[in-house]
Design a protein around this motif. Structure first.
Motif, mmCIF file in Angstrom:
data_model
loop_
_atom_site.group_PDB
_atom_site.id
_atom_site.type_symbol
_atom_site.label_atom_id
_atom_site.label_comp_id
_atom_site.label_asym_id
_atom_site.label_seq_id
_atom_site.Cartn_x
_atom_site.Cartn_y
_atom_site.Cartn_z
ATOM 1 N N VAL A 202 13.141 28.142 -20.200
ATOM 2 C CA VAL A 202 11.828 27.669 -20.667
ATOM 3 C C VAL A 202 11.486 26.310 -20.028
ATOM 4 N N ASP A 203 10.182 25.975 -20.057
ATOM 5 C CA ASP A 203 9.731 24.665 -19.561
ATOM 6 C C ASP A 203 9.740 23.611 -20.660
ATOM 7 N N ALA A 204 9.579 24.053 -21.918
ATOM 8 C CA ALA A 204 9.539 23.105 -23.039
ATOM 9 C C ALA A 204 9.973 23.830 -24.304
ATOM 10 N N ILE A 205 10.336 23.005 -25.304
ATOM 11 C CA ILE A 205 10.802 23.571 -26.576
ATOM 12 C C ILE A 205 9.931 23.071 -27.713
ATOM 13 N N VAL A 206 9.487 24.004 -28.544
ATOM 14 C CA VAL A 206 8.778 23.624 -29.761
ATOM 15 C C VAL A 206 9.816 23.546 -30.869
ATOM 16 N N ALA A 207 10.008 22.333 -31.398
ATOM 17 C CA ALA A 207 10.963 22.132 -32.489
ATOM 18 C C ALA A 207 10.236 22.412 -33.794
ATOM 19 N N GLN A 208 10.526 23.558 -34.408
ATOM 20 C CA GLN A 208 9.835 23.920 -35.656
ATOM 21 C C GLN A 208 10.668 23.433 -36.842
ATOM 22 N N GLY A 209 10.192 22.392 -37.507
ATOM 23 C CA GLY A 209 10.895 21.835 -38.651
ATOM 24 C C GLY A 209 10.709 22.699 -39.886
ATOM 25 N N SER A 210 11.530 22.408 -40.897
ATOM 26 C CA SER A 210 11.476 23.197 -42.134
ATOM 27 C C SER A 210 10.175 22.975 -42.895
ATOM 28 N N GLU A 211 9.413 21.924 -42.508
ATOM 29 C CA GLU A 211 8.137 21.645 -43.180
ATOM 30 C C GLU A 211 7.066 22.657 -42.798
ATOM 31 N N ALA A 212 7.309 23.382 -41.703
ATOM 32 C CA ALA A 212 6.244 24.158 -41.048
ATOM 33 C C ALA A 212 5.681 25.277 -41.903
ATOM 34 N N GLY A 213 4.394 25.553 -41.704
ATOM 35 C CA GLY A 213 3.744 26.675 -42.363
ATOM 36 C C GLY A 213 4.095 27.989 -41.696
ATOM 37 N N ALA A 214 4.100 29.054 -42.485
ATOM 38 C CA ALA A 214 4.288 30.441 -42.026
ATOM 39 C C ALA A 214 5.727 30.749 -41.621
ATOM 40 N N HIS A 215 5.894 31.719 -40.715
ATOM 41 C CA HIS A 215 7.235 32.272 -40.483
ATOM 42 C C HIS A 215 8.184 31.299 -39.801
ATOM 43 N N ARG A 216 9.420 31.379 -40.221
ATOM 44 C CA ARG A 216 10.472 30.629 -39.547
ATOM 45 C C ARG A 216 10.740 31.312 -38.200
ATOM 46 N N GLY A 217 10.861 30.505 -37.172
ATOM 47 C CA GLY A 217 11.143 31.070 -35.852
ATOM 48 C C GLY A 217 12.612 31.358 -35.626
ATOM 49 N N THR A 218 13.433 31.035 -36.605
ATOM 50 C CA THR A 218 14.900 31.120 -36.487
ATOM 51 C C THR A 218 15.381 32.441 -35.882
ATOM 52 N N PHE A 219 16.249 32.350 -34.872
ATOM 53 C CA PHE A 219 16.781 33.580 -34.278
ATOM 54 C C PHE A 219 18.279 33.525 -34.008
ATOM 55 N N ALA A 220 18.896 32.369 -34.216
ATOM 56 C CA ALA A 220 20.329 32.304 -33.901
ATOM 57 C C ALA A 220 21.118 31.615 -35.003
ATOM 58 N N ALA A 221 20.610 31.690 -36.218
ATOM 59 C CA ALA A 221 21.311 31.067 -37.348
ATOM 60 C C ALA A 221 20.835 31.755 -38.615
ATOM 61 N N PRO A 222 21.603 31.664 -39.706
ATOM 62 C CA PRO A 222 21.073 32.177 -40.979
ATOM 63 C C PRO A 222 19.844 31.336 -41.366
ATOM 64 N N PHE A 223 18.785 32.013 -41.839
ATOM 65 C CA PHE A 223 17.539 31.317 -42.154
ATOM 66 C C PHE A 223 17.765 30.112 -43.071
ATOM 67 N N GLU A 224 18.588 30.315 -44.129
ATOM 68 C CA GLU A 224 18.747 29.262 -45.123
ATOM 69 C C GLU A 224 19.370 28.012 -44.511
ATOM 70 N N ILE B 37 8.459 19.445 -28.306
ATOM 71 C CA ILE B 37 7.207 19.318 -29.058
ATOM 72 C C ILE B 37 7.547 19.424 -30.542
ATOM 73 N N ALA B 38 7.036 18.492 -31.341
ATOM 74 C CA ALA B 38 7.355 18.490 -32.778
ATOM 75 C C ALA B 38 6.332 19.310 -33.547
ATOM 76 N N SER B 39 6.811 20.168 -34.452
ATOM 77 C CA SER B 39 5.905 21.025 -35.216
ATOM 78 C C SER B 39 6.405 21.179 -36.642
ATOM 79 N N GLY B 40 5.532 20.919 -37.586
ATOM 80 C CA GLY B 40 5.897 21.073 -38.995
ATOM 81 C C GLY B 40 5.470 19.875 -39.814
ATOM 82 N N GLY B 41 4.465 20.055 -40.654
ATOM 83 C CA GLY B 41 4.064 19.004 -41.584
ATOM 84 C C GLY B 41 3.272 17.863 -40.982
ATOM 85 N N ILE B 42 2.916 17.951 -39.695
ATOM 86 C CA ILE B 42 2.183 16.845 -39.054
ATOM 87 C C ILE B 42 0.680 17.064 -39.283
ATOM 88 N N MET B 43 0.033 16.085 -39.893
ATOM 89 C CA MET B 43 -1.345 16.279 -40.341
ATOM 90 C C MET B 43 -2.291 15.183 -39.874
#
Ligand SMILES: Cc1cc2nc3c(=O)[nH]c(=O)nc-3n(C[C@H](O)[C@H](O)[C@H](O)COP(=O)(O)O)c2cc1C
Length: 362
Positions: free
Chosen positions: A173-195, A218-224
């Protein structure tokens, strides 16, 4: 702007390091995407729930509305078990029947086996040669990512842990979107238990920045607002991706009852649930989510079966303005949501960021 942020903006051809996060299910309309891109941010079209034909049309519509760069987003996983998910548990069908009846719908039909739409969707996005491609729920094969990159498309993958970030780097990839636990909608998690992958952005972003070297994060989650944007910069992010903040803007394609519910709810009214789709996602707690979680959590069908099962209810609820049966996806920052036009929000965010930087250096 620090040199990393400037380089990122220059590479993408955007004026401000503000990304409108992709929002599937109708939120990120072509009008919203184009409004954000025209205002100097990066609008992102979410195509995970669209057919290849609808994807091509939505991209064409964005291009009619803007000459500026924009992103297109797909799910890159989650369908591994599609087609082989067994029957929907009877308890869930009975629960759904009650909600159908309340909305005047006939009893629910168990959905047919769901197929994996992703390969055909990927081809549709490739054919459109878009400026930016982002994905979540997993990772396309490196050879597929190489095809995007060979077309000059900038590729961004979603990580909820450092390990996922490392895998994305290895895939090219060229960049990574870091999806924090604050984020709305689905968790992008694919290589760990969701919890266990519920990591907030204050912890996740700097850890990813340290782990992935020069690659933009890129930071994502709860930024308003501007404070969140400057905080993300301080953590080492080159940009922010904001979903909930743009979801209440005029151009977002969710029902008014959804926008109204969002602007009324405080930060302690969101929760993670599998009730609507079978996959953990954060949304405002409403009657449907509450009932499923309390009485039928064991009967939730896996993604994408549960998603297909609840779709008729969600569609009817959207038409009826019934916020108690809609998936009200939202991040923890929802108390800070402001209803306005998307371009106005971009202007406000840019001004607030400047003010925050000034206040910090005074
Ligand atoms: C309604 C909604 C739909 C979303 N759909 C997608 C999607 O299709 N693809 C994706 O990568 N992220 C999706 N997200 C997650 C966002 O990309 C982003 O991670 C999230 O909105 C950030 O948190 P925030 O809402 O607190 O800003 C969605 C978010 C929302 C609120």
């Amino acid at each position: 702007m620090n040199p990393k942020i400037r380089a990122f903006c220059q590479r993408l051809g955007i004026a401000h390091p503000i990304i409108q996060a992709p929002m599937g299910g109708g939120g990120s309309t072509p009008a919203l995407v184009a409004a954000v891109s025209n205002a100097g941010g990066l609008g992102s079209l979410a195509c995970a729930y669209l057919t290849p034909q609808q994807t091509a049309e939505a991209i064409a519509e964005v291009r009619r509305r803007t000459q500026k760069p924009f992103g297109v987003n797909l799910f890159a996983g989650g369908y591994e078990k599609a087609g082989d998910q067994g029957p929907v548990p009877p308890a869930m069908l009975a629960l759904m029947a009650r909600h159908h009846s309340a909305l005047g719908l006939p009893p629910p039909e168990p959905p047919p086996p769901q197929s994996d739409p992703v390969p055909a969707q990927m081809e549709a996005v490739l054919a459109a040669r878009v400026p930016v491609f982002s994905f979540t729920f997993g990772m396309p094969a490196p050879a597929l990512l190489a095809r995007f990159k060979a077309d000059g498309t900038y590729v961004m993958g979603t990580a909820t842990t450092v390990e996922e970030g490392r895998r994305l780097v290895a895939a090219g990839v060229d960049a990574i979107v870091a999806q924090g636990s604050e984020a709305g909608a689905h968790r992008g998690t694919f290589a760990a238990p969701f919890e266990r992958a519920m990591v907030g952005i204050v912890a996740l972003v700097p850890a990813l920045v340290d782990a992935v070297g020069e690659l933009p994060v890129i930071a994502s989650g709860g930024i308003m607002d501007g404070r969140g944007i400057v905080a993300a910069e301080a953590l080492g992010a080159v940009a922010v991706a904001m979903g909930t903040a743009f979801l209440v803007s005029d151009e977002a394609g969710v029902p008014d009852a959804y926008k109204a519910a969002l602007t009324k709810a405080p930060e302690d009214r969101t929760a993670l649930t599998r009730a609507f789709s079978g996959r953990p996602a954060r949304g405002v707690v409403n009657a449907f989510m509450d009932e499923v979680e309390r009485t039928a959590a064991d009967a939730i069908a896996p993604f994408p079966l549960q998603n297909a099962l609840t779709r008729p209810m969600r569609n009817a609820a959207a038409k009826a303005g019934d916020a108690e049966r809609l998936s009200l996806w939202a991040g923890q920052g929802l108390r800070l949501a402001r209803r306005m036009k998307a371009a106005e929000l971009v202007r406000v965010l840019v001004n607030e960021s400047e003010e925050t930087r000034r206040a910090l250096s005074s």
